[in-house]
Design an enzyme around this catalytic site. Sequence first.
Site, short mmCIF file in Angstrom:
data_model
loop_
_atom_site.label_atom_id
_atom_site.label_comp_id
_atom_site.label_asym_id
_atom_site.label_seq_id
_atom_site.Cartn_x
_atom_site.Cartn_y
_atom_site.Cartn_z
CB CYS A 137 -2.13 11.38 5.11
SG CYS A 137 -2.24 9.82 5.99
CB CYS A 140 -2.48 8.05 3.22
SG CYS A 140 -3.32 8.67 4.68
CG ASP A 141 -0.83 9.75 0.05
OD1 ASP A 141 -1.50 8.76 -0.28
OD2 ASP A 141 -1.34 10.87 0.26
#
Length: 314
Positions: A137, A140-141
Amino acid sequence: MNKTIKTDVLIIGSGPAGYTAAIYAARANLKPHLVSGLEPGGQLTITTDVENYPGFGDVIQGPWLMEQMKEQAIKVGTEFHHDIVNNVNFDEIPFLAETDSGLTFNSKSIIIATGAQARWLNLDSENKYKGFGISACATCDGFFFKDQNIIVVGGGNSAVEEALYLTNFASKVTLVHRRDKLRAEKILQERLFKHPKIEVIWNHTVEEFIGSDEPLSLKKIKLKNTQSDDEKIVDATGAFIAIGHDPSTSLFKEKIKMDNENYIITKSDSTETNVKGVFAAGDVKDKVFRQAVTAAGMGCMAALEAEKFIAENF
Ligand code: NAP
């Protein structure tokens, strides 16, 4: 233990969508029951740092966030079952759901929040560095990979969007695809090809992720040419696997309308499915946003719609 439980709302799934639906349904005094599934907490339990869930000034951990959601849902009146639903019948109301431990639910409404799972390459070395350089993701990261070399694996819309997004942080992004053509939309492909920070490596698959043990971190990636079998090593401290997601919907096959990729179809601006009284929220119906916060929002919508359905029909 065979037992029948009559309820107003049964929630299947325990990610942000399921827990948020439970919190709202419980606070509407509907005394919801939630069946968690095999991995309580869903996809966030396999992430580490979370920086994009609003409300927290400091970095939080995915598993901790899910524990908090569970605690909140139980505190306001949700009955939590660590169990697996193995059969549903939506032919008549009350709907029926049976679990592995022998529970039978008769419920006036059902909220499906079973989520989706990112597909992985299933290499041992991938398991080793998951969360330590390897992610599924970018939203997200990506932030954690400032000024680093990153590879993205895949050739669909997700892979191309993730590669483009990651250019906001990375010094270089290399898209690795197993064929010589992308399946992503043309407009995305054009953006990808003309981006100065992106290189594409065609006809290659990942053979191995290589890194250090202390601290556990990714350093290099061994690629293999799908035509010549030649191998080469690429320096990269981050790898994003974007080879698709699978919604967890096999239980509902032929019982509810889904699209050709098995995502549940809901009405526009709503979580209503084609079966009145059955609602779907989160990644099980969303292949575009896939965020904890959007899933939570849909869980809230589902609970409010279930409440309205019960008020109007019983
Ligand atoms: P996808 O379209 O199924 O693409 C998966 C990609 O991964 C394909 O290029 C596939 O290669 C590759 N792949 C699959 N298994 C692999 C393996 N084991 N090793 C190496 N490569 C592998 O998945 P997606 O990109 O996640 O998209 C899913 C759906 O969501 C699509 O309908 C997509 O249009 C939609 N989506 C839409 C948006 C948007 O509208 N903005 C954004 C993201 C996703 P091959 O090409 O060789 O099969």
